[in-house]
Design an enzyme around this catalytic site. Sequence first.
Site, PDB file in Angstrom:
ATOM      1  N   LYS A   1     -14.068  -9.838 -40.105  1.00 45.56           N
ATOM      2  CA  LYS A   1     -15.528  -9.803 -39.981  1.00 45.56           C
ATOM      3  C   LYS A   1     -16.019  -8.352 -39.823  1.00 45.56           C
ATOM      4  CE  LYS A   1     -18.045 -12.866 -39.707  1.00 45.56           C
ATOM      5  NZ  LYS A   1     -18.791 -13.617 -40.775  1.00 45.56           N
TER       6      LYS A   1
ATOM      7  N   TYR B   1      -9.163 -12.585 -37.491  1.00 42.88           N
ATOM      8  CA  TYR B   1     -10.529 -13.059 -37.765  1.00 42.88           C
ATOM      9  C   TYR B   1     -11.553 -11.965 -37.495  1.00 42.88           C
ATOM     10  CZ  TYR B   1     -15.089 -15.093 -36.666  1.00 42.88           C
ATOM     11  OH  TYR B   1     -16.455 -15.334 -36.606  1.00 42.88           O
TER      12      TYR B   1
ATOM     13  N   THR C   1     -20.434 -11.410 -36.006  1.00 53.01           N
ATOM     14  CA  THR C   1     -20.068 -11.956 -34.696  1.00 53.01           C
ATOM     15  C   THR C   1     -19.906 -10.845 -33.662  1.00 53.01           C
ATOM     16  OG1 THR C   1     -18.179 -12.927 -33.536  1.00 53.01           O
ATOM     17  CG2 THR C   1     -17.708 -11.985 -35.658  1.00 53.01           C
ATOM     18  N   ASP C   2     -20.110 -11.207 -32.391  1.00 50.84           N
ATOM     19  CA  ASP C   2     -19.883 -10.224 -31.321  1.00 50.84           C
ATOM     20  C   ASP C   2     -18.401  -9.866 -31.201  1.00 50.84           C
ATOM     21  OD1 ASP C   2     -18.939 -12.598 -30.218  1.00 50.84           O
ATOM     22  OD2 ASP C   2     -20.112 -12.474 -28.371  1.00 50.84           O
ATOM     23  N   GLU C   3     -17.536 -10.666 -31.845  1.00 50.87           N
ATOM     24  CA  GLU C   3     -16.099 -10.398 -31.720  1.00 50.87           C
ATOM     25  C   GLU C   3     -15.690  -9.079 -32.372  1.00 50.87           C
ATOM     26  OE1 GLU C   3     -13.501 -13.793 -32.150  1.00 50.87           O
ATOM     27  OE2 GLU C   3     -15.131 -15.171 -31.690  1.00 50.87           O
TER      28      GLU C   3
HETATM   29  P1  NAD Z   1     -17.632 -23.009 -40.091  1.00 46.27           P
HETATM   30  O1  NAD Z   1     -16.163 -22.763 -40.161  1.00 46.27           O
HETATM   31  O2  NAD Z   1     -18.143 -24.215 -39.379  1.00 46.27           O
HETATM   32  O3  NAD Z   1     -18.229 -23.071 -41.566  1.00 46.27           O
HETATM   33  C1  NAD Z   1     -17.849 -22.198 -42.595  1.00 46.27           C
HETATM   34  C2  NAD Z   1     -18.386 -22.728 -43.918  1.00 46.27           C
HETATM   35  O4  NAD Z   1     -18.061 -21.776 -44.939  1.00 46.27           O
HETATM   36  C3  NAD Z   1     -17.759 -24.065 -44.335  1.00 46.27           C
HETATM   37  O5  NAD Z   1     -18.757 -24.935 -44.834  1.00 46.27           O
HETATM   38  C4  NAD Z   1     -16.794 -23.668 -45.445  1.00 46.27           C
HETATM   39  O6  NAD Z   1     -16.592 -24.700 -46.420  1.00 46.27           O
HETATM   40  C5  NAD Z   1     -17.504 -22.473 -46.041  1.00 46.27           C
HETATM   41  N1  NAD Z   1     -16.576 -21.543 -46.733  1.00 46.27           N
HETATM   42  C6  NAD Z   1     -15.406 -21.053 -46.244  1.00 46.27           C
HETATM   43  N2  NAD Z   1     -14.819 -20.267 -47.171  1.00 46.27           N
HETATM   44  C7  NAD Z   1     -15.656 -20.262 -48.247  1.00 46.27           C
HETATM   45  C8  NAD Z   1     -15.605 -19.617 -49.522  1.00 46.27           C
HETATM   46  N3  NAD Z   1     -14.580 -18.834 -49.873  1.00 46.27           N
HETATM   47  N4  NAD Z   1     -16.632 -19.809 -50.375  1.00 46.27           N
HETATM   48  C9  NAD Z   1     -17.679 -20.619 -50.031  1.00 46.27           C
HETATM   49  N5  NAD Z   1     -17.766 -21.264 -48.861  1.00 46.27           N
HETATM   50  C10 NAD Z   1     -16.759 -21.075 -47.981  1.00 46.27           C
HETATM   51  O7  NAD Z   1     -18.246 -21.679 -39.491  1.00 46.27           O
HETATM   52  P2  NAD Z   1     -19.495 -21.477 -38.507  1.00 46.27           P
HETATM   53  O8  NAD Z   1     -19.031 -21.627 -37.107  1.00 46.27           O
HETATM   54  O9  NAD Z   1     -20.639 -22.240 -39.013  1.00 46.27           O
HETATM   55  O10 NAD Z   1     -19.763 -19.909 -38.722  1.00 46.27           O
HETATM   56  C11 NAD Z   1     -20.617 -19.467 -39.768  1.00 46.27           C
HETATM   57  C12 NAD Z   1     -20.687 -17.959 -39.753  1.00 46.27           C
HETATM   58  O11 NAD Z   1     -21.159 -17.510 -38.486  1.00 46.27           O
HETATM   59  C13 NAD Z   1     -19.324 -17.269 -39.949  1.00 46.27           C
HETATM   60  O12 NAD Z   1     -19.536 -16.155 -40.773  1.00 46.27           O
HETATM   61  C14 NAD Z   1     -18.913 -16.854 -38.552  1.00 46.27           C
HETATM   62  O13 NAD Z   1     -18.110 -15.701 -38.598  1.00 46.27           O
HETATM   63  C15 NAD Z   1     -20.256 -16.573 -37.920  1.00 46.27           C
HETATM   64  N6  NAD Z   1     -20.337 -16.752 -36.459  1.00 46.27           N
HETATM   65  C16 NAD Z   1     -19.941 -17.918 -35.882  1.00 46.27           C
HETATM   66  C17 NAD Z   1     -20.066 -18.082 -34.510  1.00 46.27           C
HETATM   67  C18 NAD Z   1     -19.669 -19.371 -33.829  1.00 46.27           C
HETATM   68  O14 NAD Z   1     -19.708 -19.457 -32.594  1.00 46.27           O
HETATM   69  N7  NAD Z   1     -19.325 -20.428 -34.557  1.00 46.27           N
HETATM   70  C19 NAD Z   1     -20.591 -17.045 -33.720  1.00 46.27           C
HETATM   71  C20 NAD Z   1     -20.986 -15.842 -34.342  1.00 46.27           C
HETATM   72  C21 NAD Z   1     -20.865 -15.730 -35.721  1.00 46.27           C
HETATM   73  P1  TYD Z   2     -13.239 -20.852 -29.664  1.00 50.56           P
HETATM   74  O1  TYD Z   2     -14.191 -22.001 -29.622  1.00 50.56           O
HETATM   75  O2  TYD Z   2     -12.057 -20.927 -30.577  1.00 50.56           O
HETATM   76  O3  TYD Z   2     -14.124 -19.546 -29.960  1.00 50.56           O
HETATM   77  P2  TYD Z   2     -13.708 -17.970 -29.896  1.00 50.56           P
HETATM   78  O4  TYD Z   2     -12.241 -17.850 -29.790  1.00 50.56           O
HETATM   79  O5  TYD Z   2     -14.196 -17.482 -31.221  1.00 50.56           O
HETATM   80  O6  TYD Z   2     -14.454 -17.415 -28.734  1.00 50.56           O
HETATM   81  O7  TYD Z   2     -12.683 -20.607 -28.205  1.00 50.56           O
HETATM   82  C1  TYD Z   2     -13.554 -20.335 -27.113  1.00 50.56           C
HETATM   83  C2  TYD Z   2     -12.693 -20.037 -25.903  1.00 50.56           C
HETATM   84  O8  TYD Z   2     -12.000 -21.239 -25.528  1.00 50.56           O
HETATM   85  C3  TYD Z   2     -11.618 -18.997 -26.154  1.00 50.56           C
HETATM   86  O9  TYD Z   2     -11.466 -18.203 -24.993  1.00 50.56           O
HETATM   87  C4  TYD Z   2     -10.360 -19.810 -26.379  1.00 50.56           C
HETATM   88  C5  TYD Z   2     -10.582 -21.049 -25.522  1.00 50.56           C
HETATM   89  N1  TYD Z   2      -9.971 -22.301 -26.028  1.00 50.56           N
HETATM   90  C6  TYD Z   2      -9.169 -23.064 -25.184  1.00 50.56           C
HETATM   91  O10 TYD Z   2      -8.940 -22.727 -24.020  1.00 50.56           O
HETATM   92  N2  TYD Z   2      -8.623 -24.215 -25.679  1.00 50.56           N
HETATM   93  C7  TYD Z   2      -8.836 -24.638 -26.960  1.00 50.56           C
HETATM   94  O11 TYD Z   2      -8.282 -25.687 -27.364  1.00 50.56           O
HETATM   95  C8  TYD Z   2      -9.675 -23.852 -27.802  1.00 50.56           C
HETATM   96  C9  TYD Z   2      -9.952 -24.273 -29.225  1.00 50.56           C
HETATM   97  C10 TYD Z   2     -10.227 -22.690 -27.290  1.00 50.56           C
END
Ligand code: NAD
Ligand code: TYD
Length: 339
Positions: free
Chosen positions: A157, A153, A125-127
């Site tokens: 990562k 988090y 992630t970019d985080e």
């Molecule tokens: P999500 O929370 O929707 O899904 C996570 C999945 O992983 C779930 O199906 C969960 O059951 C499974 N999981 C969790 N712990 C596990 C374990 N110990 N063993 C096996 N499975 C397990 O997450 P997402 O938003 O789909 O993100 C997926 C990946 O992408 C993550 O690694 C996250 O850090 C990365 N990512 C997400 C975003 C975003 O905007 N959502 C952006 C950049 C990177």
């Molecule tokens: P989020 O979807 O949790 O992603 P991330 O924190 O990984 O960027 O949140 C996106 C942005 O929205 C973040 O600045 C926090 C804000 N946010 C709210 O203002 N209210 C909410 O209820 C949530 C879940 C997030």
Amino acid sequence: MTIIVTGGAGFIGSNFIFYMLKQHPDDRIVCLDSLTYAGNLSTLAPVMDNPRFRFVKLDICDRPGVYQLFEEEHPDVIVNFAAESHVDRSIDNPEIFLQTNIIGTSVLMDACRKYGIQRYHQVSTDEVYGDLPLDRPDLFFHEDTPIHTSSPYSTSKASADLLVMAYHRTYGLPVTISRCSNNYGPYQFPEKLIPLMIANALSDKPLPVYGEGLNVRDWLYVEDHCKAIDLILQKGTVGEVYNIGGHNEMKNIDIVKLICEYLGKPESLITHVTDRKGHDMRYAIDPTKIHNELGWLPETMFKDGIRLTIQWYLDNKDWWENIVNGEYRNYYEKMYGNR
Ligand code: NAD
Ligand code: TYD
């Protein structure tokens, strides 16, 4: 080719599985997922009967289980999406983030070392780069921007990323890492900003914006992320990191107002609540490397992607209503009850 996709019952992993099964008719996908609160087997219903797909309920931290799966499947590629992914939950209780995101990654890579692999891809992630100030719109995250994390988090990562690079340098493991900006699209768990606001707005519930809502995120439609990972698997250079983002920076408050507008809901639903602890101000990716080296460009404009996403949540109420009416209620009360 056999590809193990971990975390494939979650948001991005499931979209990636659908994408890969469609794009690569000769590949087999094995989804490894422990089905935490964020994993949803019903999401994978459309592919459950596909002969090129197998689902295995397994924790990536379960070393004997992971080794056994490698012995059965002889995978060529691992794409690791499995993670605890929500910043607010990590602030509430970091421990499981360290376990899954760091230890789990090491177990997967140990299996790759033991059984051999063509590629291990870490979805990051970019985080990991921390945040940028709001008054410096000229600054972006590059692949060599120092890691400087804020939340448990992002720290978990970043730790995993360092471990992935260490396995490459020390053991020669053929790894790649991608660091993507915020994704949105179908099947995103309703704890995250966009689906939470859509679900609440549709139920005429308050829309809880943290602080002033001036924090900026760089939003990318999930399918564009999936395409980028596919390209990295095909053409990426082992040992390299690729940033993925679409130059689509938006303030949280503007996103929430847009959702109100599209759904015909009043902005009076917006409620400013106590800010997130350690809240990152701005994320912004420079995707020049993946564009120049692999030819990737985002294809879905935000104005189209957000409409598709809102329509998906309107058309798939059963999917998210099942979630918000279950255990999620307790989470919501804990996180937002006295905020
Ligand atoms: P999500 O929370 O929707 O899904 C996570 C999945 O992983 C779930 O199906 C969960 O059951 C499974 N999981 C969790 N712990 C596990 C374990 N110990 N063993 C096996 N499975 C397990 O997450 P997402 O938003 O789909 O993100 C997926 C990946 O992408 C993550 O690694 C996250 O850090 C990365 N990512 C997400 C975003 C975003 O905007 N959502 C952006 C950049 C990177
Ligand atoms: P989020 O979807 O949790 O992603 P991330 O924190 O990984 O960027 O949140 C996106 C942005 O929205 C973040 O600045 C926090 C804000 N946010 C709210 O203002 N209210 C909410 O209820 C949530 C879940 C997030």
